[in-house]
Scaffold this active site. Sequence first.
Site, mmCIF file in Angstrom:
data_model
loop_
_atom_site.group_PDB
_atom_site.id
_atom_site.type_symbol
_atom_site.label_atom_id
_atom_site.label_comp_id
_atom_site.label_asym_id
_atom_site.label_seq_id
_atom_site.Cartn_x
_atom_site.Cartn_y
_atom_site.Cartn_z
ATOM 1 C CB CYS A 40 34.679 30.756 35.958
ATOM 2 S SG CYS A 40 34.906 31.679 37.485
ATOM 3 C CG ASP B 142 33.588 38.389 35.020
ATOM 4 O OD1 ASP B 142 33.667 39.625 35.137
ATOM 5 O OD2 ASP B 142 34.286 37.601 35.667
ATOM 6 C CB CYS C 252 31.588 37.599 38.880
ATOM 7 S SG CYS C 252 31.550 36.769 37.289
HETATM 8 FE FE1 FES Z 1 33.500 36.044 36.814
HETATM 9 FE FE2 FES Z 1 35.097 33.962 36.873
HETATM 10 S S1 FES Z 1 34.868 35.483 38.394
HETATM 11 S S2 FES Z 1 33.617 34.445 35.378
#
Ligand code: FES
Length: 140
Positions: free
Chosen positions: A111, A45, A43
Site C-alpha cells: 500500500c 487498487d 490488490c
Molecule cells: Fe490495495 Fe492497500 S490493499 S493498496
Amino acid sequence: MAYSKEVVDRFESVLANPNAHGVGRFDPKDPNIATGVVGAPACGDVMKLDLKMNGDTIEDVKFKTYGCGSAIASSTLFVELLRGRTIEQAKQIKDKEIAEALELPPIKLHCSVLAEEGIKRAIENWDEKSKHRRHNQTNS
Ligand code: FES
C-alpha cells in the site's frame, strides 16, 4: 488484521476534511502539473498523484486513491512530505519510511509502495514535460 492508530486517525481525518489532505486534482491542462497514475498488482487498487510545480520545487500536491485505509493514509503522508520539496529531495522519500511511520504490517507494505510508485511516475511525467519544453524552446 487491525490498522494502527496512525492509519485510523489519518483515514478518519481525510473523510472529515478531504481538502486539507490534498484530495482532488489540479487542472490537467496546466503546464505546471505533473501526474502519476499507478495500480497495485497485489490488490488492483489505484492511485493518481498530481504535483503542482514551480520550477524544480513541488509547490502543492493532490491525490486520488481508490484503495484501502493504508493506501489512503500513505497518500496523505506522502502529500505532507512532498510539499515544498525539490524533485531531487522527493526522490529520496521511500515507502519504507511511510510504512514505518504508519506501522504497516507486512501484508500491507504494498500500500505504501503504491504511493511511492505514484511519485516516481509523476516525476517521470515532469521530466518528460521539461524535456519537451526545452526542446520546443531551442527549436523556436
Ligand atoms: Fe490495495 Fe492497500 S490493499 S493498496
